[in-house]
Design a protein around this motif. Structure first.
Motif, PDB file in Angstrom:
ATOM      1  N   ARG A  74       7.846 -19.637  87.385  1.00  6.54           N
ATOM      2  CA  ARG A  74       6.521 -19.212  86.938  1.00  6.54           C
ATOM      3  C   ARG A  74       5.713 -20.442  86.535  1.00  6.54           C
ATOM      4  O   ARG A  74       5.981 -21.057  85.505  1.00  6.54           O
ATOM      5  CB  ARG A  74       6.617 -18.250  85.755  1.00  6.54           C
ATOM      6  CG  ARG A  74       7.338 -16.939  86.052  1.00  6.54           C
ATOM      7  CD  ARG A  74       7.311 -16.019  84.847  1.00  6.54           C
ATOM      8  NE  ARG A  74       8.061 -14.805  85.052  1.00  6.54           N
ATOM      9  CZ  ARG A  74       7.560 -13.698  85.612  1.00  6.54           C
ATOM     10  NH1 ARG A  74       6.305 -13.697  86.024  1.00  6.54           N
ATOM     11  NH2 ARG A  74       8.307 -12.610  85.751  1.00  6.54           N
ATOM     12  N   PRO A  76       1.866 -20.604  86.463  1.00  5.15           N
ATOM     13  CA  PRO A  76       0.449 -20.241  86.587  1.00  5.15           C
ATOM     14  C   PRO A  76      -0.453 -21.255  85.895  1.00  5.15           C
ATOM     15  O   PRO A  76      -0.101 -21.821  84.862  1.00  5.15           O
ATOM     16  CB  PRO A  76       0.393 -18.882  85.869  1.00  5.15           C
ATOM     17  CG  PRO A  76       1.477 -18.960  84.841  1.00  5.15           C
ATOM     18  CD  PRO A  76       2.573 -19.770  85.475  1.00  5.15           C
ATOM     19  N   ALA A  77      -1.629 -21.503  86.504  1.00  6.83           N
ATOM     20  CA  ALA A  77      -2.673 -22.340  85.891  1.00  6.83           C
ATOM     21  C   ALA A  77      -2.160 -23.712  85.461  1.00  6.83           C
ATOM     22  O   ALA A  77      -2.525 -24.225  84.396  1.00  6.83           O
ATOM     23  CB  ALA A  77      -3.283 -21.605  84.698  1.00  6.83           C
ATOM     24  N   SER A  99       5.642 -17.166  90.846  1.00  6.24           N
ATOM     25  CA  SER A  99       4.263 -16.998  90.385  1.00  6.24           C
ATOM     26  C   SER A  99       3.575 -18.365  90.356  1.00  6.24           C
ATOM     27  O   SER A  99       3.911 -19.217  89.537  1.00  6.24           O
ATOM     28  CB  SER A  99       4.223 -16.365  88.990  1.00  6.24           C
ATOM     29  OG  SER A  99       2.890 -16.308  88.516  1.00  6.24           O
ATOM     30  N   LEU A 100       2.618 -18.531  91.263  1.00  9.96           N
ATOM     31  CA  LEU A 100       1.804 -19.748  91.315  1.00  9.96           C
ATOM     32  C   LEU A 100       0.323 -19.376  91.215  1.00  9.96           C
ATOM     33  O   LEU A 100      -0.542 -20.073  91.742  1.00  9.96           O
ATOM     34  CB  LEU A 100       2.063 -20.508  92.610  1.00  9.96           C
ATOM     35  CG  LEU A 100       3.493 -20.997  92.845  1.00  9.96           C
ATOM     36  CD1 LEU A 100       3.622 -21.613  94.232  1.00  9.96           C
ATOM     37  CD2 LEU A 100       3.918 -22.001  91.784  1.00  9.96           C
ATOM     38  N   ARG A 101       0.016 -18.300  90.536  1.00 10.45           N
ATOM     39  CA  ARG A 101      -1.352 -17.794  90.465  1.00 10.45           C
ATOM     40  C   ARG A 101      -2.256 -18.744  89.672  1.00 10.45           C
ATOM     41  O   ARG A 101      -1.791 -19.555  88.876  1.00 10.45           O
ATOM     42  CB  ARG A 101      -1.379 -16.413  89.815  1.00 10.45           C
ATOM     43  CG  ARG A 101      -0.813 -16.377  88.387  1.00 10.45           C
ATOM     44  CD  ARG A 101      -0.837 -14.972  87.809  1.00 10.45           C
ATOM     45  NE  ARG A 101      -0.193 -14.932  86.501  1.00 10.45           N
ATOM     46  CZ  ARG A 101      -0.789 -15.247  85.366  1.00 10.45           C
ATOM     47  NH1 ARG A 101      -2.058 -15.653  85.374  1.00 10.45           N
ATOM     48  NH2 ARG A 101      -0.136 -15.182  84.213  1.00 10.45           N
ATOM     49  N   SER A 102      -3.558 -18.609  89.935  1.00 10.60           N
ATOM     50  CA  SER A 102      -4.586 -19.336  89.184  1.00 10.60           C
ATOM     51  C   SER A 102      -4.410 -20.844  89.255  1.00 10.60           C
ATOM     52  O   SER A 102      -4.545 -21.556  88.249  1.00 10.60           O
ATOM     53  CB  SER A 102      -4.613 -18.870  87.715  1.00 10.60           C
ATOM     54  OG  SER A 102      -4.866 -17.490  87.622  1.00 10.60           O
ATOM     55  N   ASN A 103      -4.099 -21.346  90.435  1.00  6.25           N
ATOM     56  CA  ASN A 103      -4.083 -22.777  90.690  1.00  6.25           C
ATOM     57  C   ASN A 103      -5.142 -23.083  91.753  1.00  6.25           C
ATOM     58  O   ASN A 103      -6.060 -22.289  91.967  1.00  6.25           O
ATOM     59  CB  ASN A 103      -2.684 -23.227  91.127  1.00  6.25           C
ATOM     60  CG  ASN A 103      -1.718 -23.349  89.966  1.00  6.25           C
ATOM     61  OD1 ASN A 103      -1.817 -24.265  89.152  1.00  6.25           O
ATOM     62  ND2 ASN A 103      -0.776 -22.418  89.871  1.00  6.25           N
ATOM     63  N   TYR A 123       3.452 -13.745  93.390  1.00  7.61           N
ATOM     64  CA  TYR A 123       2.117 -13.749  92.795  1.00  7.61           C
ATOM     65  C   TYR A 123       1.410 -15.061  93.164  1.00  7.61           C
ATOM     66  O   TYR A 123       1.717 -16.114  92.607  1.00  7.61           O
ATOM     67  CB  TYR A 123       2.199 -13.632  91.275  1.00  7.61           C
ATOM     68  CG  TYR A 123       2.937 -12.404  90.784  1.00  7.61           C
ATOM     69  CD1 TYR A 123       2.281 -11.177  90.667  1.00  7.61           C
ATOM     70  CD2 TYR A 123       4.287 -12.478  90.416  1.00  7.61           C
ATOM     71  CE1 TYR A 123       2.956 -10.055  90.201  1.00  7.61           C
ATOM     72  CE2 TYR A 123       4.962 -11.358  89.950  1.00  7.61           C
ATOM     73  CZ  TYR A 123       4.289 -10.156  89.847  1.00  7.61           C
ATOM     74  OH  TYR A 123       4.962  -9.041  89.394  1.00  7.61           O
ATOM     75  N   ASN A 127      -6.142 -18.484  94.181  1.00  3.73           N
ATOM     76  CA  ASN A 127      -6.006 -19.818  94.742  1.00  3.73           C
ATOM     77  C   ASN A 127      -7.028 -19.957  95.871  1.00  3.73           C
ATOM     78  O   ASN A 127      -7.990 -19.184  95.941  1.00  3.73           O
ATOM     79  CB  ASN A 127      -4.576 -20.045  95.239  1.00  3.73           C
ATOM     80  CG  ASN A 127      -3.608 -20.399  94.126  1.00  3.73           C
ATOM     81  OD1 ASN A 127      -3.621 -21.519  93.615  1.00  3.73           O
ATOM     82  ND2 ASN A 127      -2.765 -19.447  93.738  1.00  3.73           N
TER      83      ASN A 127
END
Length: 392
Positions: A74, A76-77, A99-103, A123, A127
């Protein structure tokens, strides 16, 4: 005593054989993550080090119960930028959650990530991924969220093979073409909104709300809207026939049929005298259409609230309004008009969408609002279109 000695010897044999394999798998995962981190620019310091224990000190990393491999990642961001290199994260064979969301990842999504054999939760929303969606995904996927990217092309037919999928979110991309017939019995949440999809909604997906498909201008929302509008047209024709065609056409704020307008002081919000089969406009409204114009307009379902369904209606003069069709509202004409006056006064506040007109009959009640582009307040606050739009 001999039994204890034999058991201990067996345990030592097992440890001797399998411990190097476990260590080798974990070291392989560790090196894959270090290769990924070295290849992708990022803003946040993760403090990953080849000399520190990966399962207990690496930020965002969770290992399996026996510490034999990485099972959850995980991040994120974190501020990742650029492409995800192949043969890095794609080597994490035991990974269940990614989860690599919001990058700020961009470019194609490597297929060696989406096909990880143990992957259940993916997730990657928010992106800048581009290109076509991968044709292959892990058969173990439970959740697939690729929303708020810039993916193009068709939705691959192979999504049909993800029989364990419960949530699928592709909203806010540039996907085109038709929607495949995804007969996924476990699917509970679906969002394909705000793409460039076309054609009709497959029968297997018509159980999902219209909010799952809004924002696709070339997509048929289904037969329900046509039936509703047809019912309204029939109702209007029957009422006109009952009146022997005596009712005139109401344009803007002018009253027809030779009837005189009551003094404004009798209508606290400046509402003109209601007439049968007439839209009643509020004072200050500049619209110039009647009920028949509204019924002829092309309509798109925006969402459903506790009091009814909201439609985006585009009239022939390119005027766009929102029409709220009230359902199961049982109220007398006088009480209804009084409530409309109250709502009309509230709408004079600069932060409230004003009610512009309404229509009342025994079987049909419609409210007309200005159309405000850019989505709902809920969308702006929460970043999702799963919530329904409501004006009451």
């Amino acid at each position: 005593m001999e039994f204890c000695t034999s058991s201990m010897f067996s345990s030592l044999v097992v440890i001797t054989i399998f411990l190097p394999l476990i260590t080798a798998d974990l070291n392989s995962d560790k090196q894959a993550l270090l290769d990924f981190l070295a290849a992708v620019p990022h803003r946040r310091n993760l403090n990953w080090s080849s000399t520190s224990p990966i399962c207990s000190s690496w930020i965002g990393v969770t290992c399996s119960q026996d510490n034999s491999s990485v099972s959850i990642l995980r991040l994120p961001a974190v501020g990742f930028m650029g492409h995800i290199p192949s043969n890095t994260l794609g080597k994490l064979d035991s990974l269940r959650t990614l989860s690599l969301r919001s990058n700020r990842f961009n470019g194609d999504l490597p297929s060696d990530i989406t096909t990880l054999p143990s992957l259940q939760y993916l997730y990657l929303q928010h992106n800048n991924f581009t290109g076509d969606l991968p044709a292959s995904f892990s058969r173990q996927l439970d959740v697939l969220d690729l929303s708020f990217n810039s993916f193009t092309g068709d939705i691959p037919e192979t999504i049909q093979n993800l029989t364990l999928l419960t949530r699928l979110n592709f909203q806010n991309n540039n996907l085109s073409g038709s929607i495949p017939n995804l007969n996924l019995t476990r699917l509970k949440l679906l969002n394909l909104s705000y793409n460039q999809l076309s054609g009709s909604i497959p029968s297997s997906l018509q159980r999902f709300p219209n909010s799952s498909f809004v924002g696709n201008s070339l997509l048929c929302v289904g037969g329900s809207v046509v039936l509703i509008l047809l019912a309204l047209i029939i109702l209007c024709c029957c009422m006109k026939k009952k009146n022997n065609g005596g009712s005139g056409v109401l344009k803007g704020k002018t009253s027809g049929g030779g009837r005189t307008e009551k003094p404004k002081e009798e209508f606290g919000s400046g509402v003109q005298e209601p007439e049968k089969n007439k839209l009643v406009f509020f004072e200050g409204c500049s619209y110039n259409f009647d009920l028949e114009d509204l019924l002829r307009a092309s309509a798109e379902v925006l969402g459903k609230g506790s009091y009814g369904t909201a439609y985006k209606a585009v009239l022939e003069e390119s005027t766009t309004v929102v029409v709220k069709r009230l359902k199961e509202v049982v109220v007398g004409k006088k009480d209804f008009e009084q409530q409309m006056e109250i709502i009309g006064r509230v709408g004079q506040h600069p932060n409230v969408v004003p009610l512009r007109a309404y229509y009342y009959s025994k079987d049909e009640k419609l409210l007309v609002y200005d159309y405000i582009p850019g989505g709902s307040l809920s969308t702006l606050l929460h970043g999702t279109h799963f919530s329904f739009l409501s004006f009451l």
